[in-house]
Write a protein that holds these residues in place. Sequence first.
Motif, PDB file in Angstrom:
ATOM      1  N   SER A  47       0.849  -1.210   0.000  1.00  0.00           N
ATOM      2  CA  SER A  47       0.000   0.000   0.000  1.00  0.00           C
ATOM      3  C   SER A  47       0.874   1.245   0.000  1.00  0.00           C
ATOM      4  N   LEU A  48       1.928   1.214   0.851  1.00  0.00           N
ATOM      5  CA  LEU A  48       2.834   2.370   0.889  1.00  0.00           C
ATOM      6  C   LEU A  48       3.548   2.537  -0.453  1.00  0.00           C
ATOM      7  N   GLY A  49       3.933   1.391  -1.029  1.00  0.00           N
ATOM      8  CA  GLY A  49       4.618   1.420  -2.329  1.00  0.00           C
ATOM      9  C   GLY A  49       3.750   2.018  -3.406  1.00  0.00           C
ATOM     10  N   GLN A  50       2.435   1.709  -3.343  1.00  0.00           N
ATOM     11  CA  GLN A  50       1.521   2.269  -4.346  1.00  0.00           C
ATOM     12  C   GLN A  50       1.486   3.794  -4.276  1.00  0.00           C
ATOM     13  N   ILE A  51       1.536   4.301  -3.040  1.00  0.00           N
ATOM     14  CA  ILE A  51       1.529   5.765  -2.893  1.00  0.00           C
ATOM     15  C   ILE A  51       2.851   6.335  -3.414  1.00  0.00           C
ATOM     16  N   GLY A  52       3.967   5.672  -2.974  1.00  0.00           N
ATOM     17  CA  GLY A  52       5.294   6.173  -3.341  1.00  0.00           C
ATOM     18  C   GLY A  52       5.581   6.105  -4.829  1.00  0.00           C
ATOM     19  N   GLN A  53       5.017   5.115  -5.486  1.00  0.00           N
ATOM     20  CA  GLN A  53       5.382   4.930  -6.905  1.00  0.00           C
ATOM     21  C   GLN A  53       4.680   5.910  -7.845  1.00  0.00           C
ATOM     22  N   LYS A  54       3.698   6.666  -7.303  1.00  0.00           N
ATOM     23  CA  LYS A  54       2.896   7.535  -8.173  1.00  0.00           C
ATOM     24  C   LYS A  54       3.757   8.448  -9.032  1.00  0.00           C
ATOM     25  N   VAL A  55       4.819   8.979  -8.436  1.00  0.00           N
ATOM     26  CA  VAL A  55       5.672   9.919  -9.197  1.00  0.00           C
ATOM     27  C   VAL A  55       6.587   9.187 -10.183  1.00  0.00           C
ATOM     28  N   LEU A  56       6.707   7.840 -10.022  1.00  0.00           N
ATOM     29  CA  LEU A  56       7.674   7.104 -10.858  1.00  0.00           C
ATOM     30  C   LEU A  56       7.031   6.384 -12.046  1.00  0.00           C
ATOM     31  N   VAL A  57       5.729   6.056 -11.911  1.00  0.00           N
ATOM     32  CA  VAL A  57       5.098   5.253 -12.966  1.00  0.00           C
ATOM     33  C   VAL A  57       4.863   6.089 -14.223  1.00  0.00           C
ATOM     34  N   SER A  58       5.329   5.548 -15.357  1.00  0.00           N
ATOM     35  CA  SER A  58       5.101   6.277 -16.615  1.00  0.00           C
ATOM     36  C   SER A  58       3.740   5.880 -17.188  1.00  0.00           C
ATOM     37  N   LYS A  59       3.391   6.489 -18.338  1.00  0.00           N
ATOM     38  CA  LYS A  59       2.038   6.290 -18.887  1.00  0.00           C
ATOM     39  C   LYS A  59       1.759   4.823 -19.246  1.00  0.00           C
ATOM     40  N   ASN A  60       2.840   4.088 -19.596  1.00  0.00           N
ATOM     41  CA  ASN A  60       2.610   2.692 -20.008  1.00  0.00           C
ATOM     42  C   ASN A  60       2.478   1.726 -18.822  1.00  0.00           C
ATOM     43  N   GLY A  61       2.453   2.264 -17.608  1.00  0.00           N
ATOM     44  CA  GLY A  61       2.241   1.407 -16.437  1.00  0.00           C
ATOM     45  C   GLY A  61       3.525   0.792 -15.896  1.00  0.00           C
ATOM     46  N   PHE A  62       4.669   1.233 -16.413  1.00  0.00           N
ATOM     47  CA  PHE A  62       5.956   0.696 -15.955  1.00  0.00           C
ATOM     48  C   PHE A  62       6.770   1.780 -15.246  1.00  0.00           C
ATOM     49  N   ILE A  63       7.651   1.311 -14.360  1.00  0.00           N
ATOM     50  CA  ILE A  63       8.604   2.239 -13.733  1.00  0.00           C
ATOM     51  C   ILE A  63       9.904   2.120 -14.513  1.00  0.00           C
ATOM     52  N   GLU A  64      10.351   3.232 -15.085  1.00  0.00           N
ATOM     53  CA  GLU A  64      11.547   3.170 -15.937  1.00  0.00           C
ATOM     54  C   GLU A  64      12.785   3.722 -15.241  1.00  0.00           C
ATOM     55  N   TRP A  65      12.562   4.369 -14.087  1.00  0.00           N
ATOM     56  CA  TRP A  65      13.699   4.943 -13.367  1.00  0.00           C
ATOM     57  C   TRP A  65      13.441   4.871 -11.867  1.00  0.00           C
ATOM     58  N   MET A  66      14.469   4.506 -11.121  1.00  0.00           N
ATOM     59  CA  MET A  66      14.351   4.534  -9.663  1.00  0.00           C
ATOM     60  C   MET A  66      15.595   5.193  -9.074  1.00  0.00           C
ATOM     61  N   PRO A  67      15.463   5.788  -7.902  1.00  0.00           N
ATOM     62  CA  PRO A  67      16.629   6.496  -7.337  1.00  0.00           C
ATOM     63  C   PRO A  67      17.604   5.544  -6.631  1.00  0.00           C
ATOM     64  N   GLY A  68      18.818   6.029  -6.422  1.00  0.00           N
ATOM     65  CA  GLY A  68      19.829   5.333  -5.606  1.00  0.00           C
ATOM     66  C   GLY A  68      20.162   3.941  -6.108  1.00  0.00           C
ATOM     67  N   MET A  69      20.429   3.045  -5.148  1.00  0.00           N
ATOM     68  CA  MET A  69      20.863   1.692  -5.535  1.00  0.00           C
ATOM     69  C   MET A  69      19.750   0.898  -6.216  1.00  0.00           C
ATOM     70  N   LEU A  70      18.489   1.316  -6.013  1.00  0.00           N
ATOM     71  CA  LEU A  70      17.374   0.646  -6.693  1.00  0.00           C
ATOM     72  C   LEU A  70      17.445   0.882  -8.198  1.00  0.00           C
ATOM     73  N   GLY A  71      18.143   1.961  -8.557  1.00  0.00           N
ATOM     74  CA  GLY A  71      18.282   2.308  -9.979  1.00  0.00           C
ATOM     75  C   GLY A  71      19.039   1.254 -10.763  1.00  0.00           C
ATOM     76  N   GLY A  72      19.823   0.410 -10.094  1.00  0.00           N
ATOM     77  CA  GLY A  72      20.554  -0.669 -10.768  1.00  0.00           C
ATOM     78  C   GLY A  72      19.592  -1.564 -11.534  1.00  0.00           C
ATOM     79  N   TRP A  73      18.406  -1.766 -10.957  1.00  0.00           N
ATOM     80  CA  TRP A  73      17.417  -2.659 -11.599  1.00  0.00           C
ATOM     81  C   TRP A  73      16.857  -2.009 -12.867  1.00  0.00           C
ATOM     82  N   THR A  74      16.488  -0.726 -12.763  1.00  0.00           N
ATOM     83  CA  THR A  74      15.813  -0.076 -13.898  1.00  0.00           C
ATOM     84  C   THR A  74      16.791   0.430 -14.963  1.00  0.00           C
ATOM     85  N   GLN A  75      18.079   0.285 -14.691  1.00  0.00           N
ATOM     86  CA  GLN A  75      19.067   0.713 -15.689  1.00  0.00           C
ATOM     87  C   GLN A  75      18.917  -0.084 -16.984  1.00  0.00           C
TER      88      GLN A  75
END
Length: 482
Positions: free
Chosen positions: A431-459
């Motif tokens: 539930s918290l993640g759903q709130i937090g991801q609002k600024v990260l989700v692009s129009k196609n429903g995917f997260i294409e960028w994440m901050p810090g060390m989590l960014g390794g995944w979306t690179q």
Amino acid sequence: MSVAENLEHKWHTRDFPTAAKDLLQNSQTRKNVQHATNVIQGKRNKVSAELPDWEDLREAGAQVKAHTLKHLDYYLTQFEENCTRAGGHVHWASDAAEANRIILSLVQAQQAKEVIKIKTMTSEEIGLNAHLEANGIAPIETDLAELIIQMGKDRPSHFVAPALHVNRQQVRAMFQREMHLPNLGDRPEDLAEAARNYLREKYLRIKVAISGANFLVADSGAVCLVESEGNGRMCLTLPDVLISIVGIEKVIPSYRDLEIYLQTLPRSATGERMNPYNSTWCGVTPGDGPQEFHVVLLDNGRSPILADKEARQTLQCIRCAACLNACPVYHQTGGHAYESVYAGPIGAILTPQLQSMEQGRSLPYASSLCGACYQVCPVKINIPEVLIHLRGKIVREDQATLAGKFSLWNIGMQAVAFLFKDSKRLEMAESLGQIGQKVLVSKNGFIEWMPGMLGGWTQTRDLKAIPKQSFRQWWAEEKSRD
Ligand code: SF4
């Protein structure tokens, strides 16, 4: 990295990601490796499919090896007794230094200044060539690929085809330079002819040979070596003295067991139905072949592997390299990225264990765990299972140190473990993640960028956004509708 730069380069100096990054820049090497492994793998698939009992042979090969490893002390002692009775001398070496000492003293006893060698990765493992050279003895490799490696002052990148990363034009240039043959052509027969002429004189003159072995046969004390070029047969028969350096895991109970491996090994290694040269010898025979024969049985880190029940299967390996040819990671990086004599998936589990997990700690992570290595292995080593076991070992060792305990990685993983242990906690985090991801989700429903060390995944990949409804919520809703 060029061949010349490789010359300066020793094993185990860089971790896998650093070495792989470098090697991925070398498009020529990648092309050579991909072409060669695709050809060998294609042949292997064809000839293994010809045998209706291929899976039974794999199972039998695995069971014989597992049984032998369980009773290794018994079979090694039996081999020693029978080999000694047949006129051979058996030496036990607990580590590389002891093996090098034994072999050097045997060569010095002959007052030899040169030795001829058959391809043996075990001698690479102990650094035998460097040790002999440091003591004024010239080791001369007679396997064509090993000769190329030696002349190019390079390192093997594959243990069946050590010069797989080098192409014909590069070999021609090397032979022209080292053998003083400016007009040498680049057809395979030209290169083979040059090597033959270069080596023949050495076979006839040099009195001491060093080999490895594919199998030691306990019930007869015999040693078995398979090869494709006939250089091995020359080294095994012409010199006065033969020294074989062999890992203790190479013993099998009886001659009958060879029936399994002499079918699966050539098919898996080179895609041949049978090796062109299969040599077995037993001690010495007056008037026939070397009159002095020594076997150096090498432990060098194998006993602790034997003691680890989950990793013991590593020692079943018959060094066919089929797992290298099938591995998508090896295909991209080639063997030098592993910084080890043993590359590819088997190298990723064998090297760190031989080094008591002190070196090669990045290697168990050099895998996508796709399982291709397990599927092709002729002795059914479940490499992904051992990789996960070793990863767990590394994590536990790291967690035991202060730096490891408080590393960002460990704290993150502990937090994830805490959430996954309880469904309520997980739902709350979602539930918290759903709130937090609002600024990260692009129009196609995917997260294409994440901050810090989590960014390794979306690179390199997109992340699907957390759905509005969890599976459990969806399921509860569906059930309430029924
Ligand atoms: S692990 Fe299996 S496939 Fe890989 S080299 Fe060893 S025997 Fe061959």
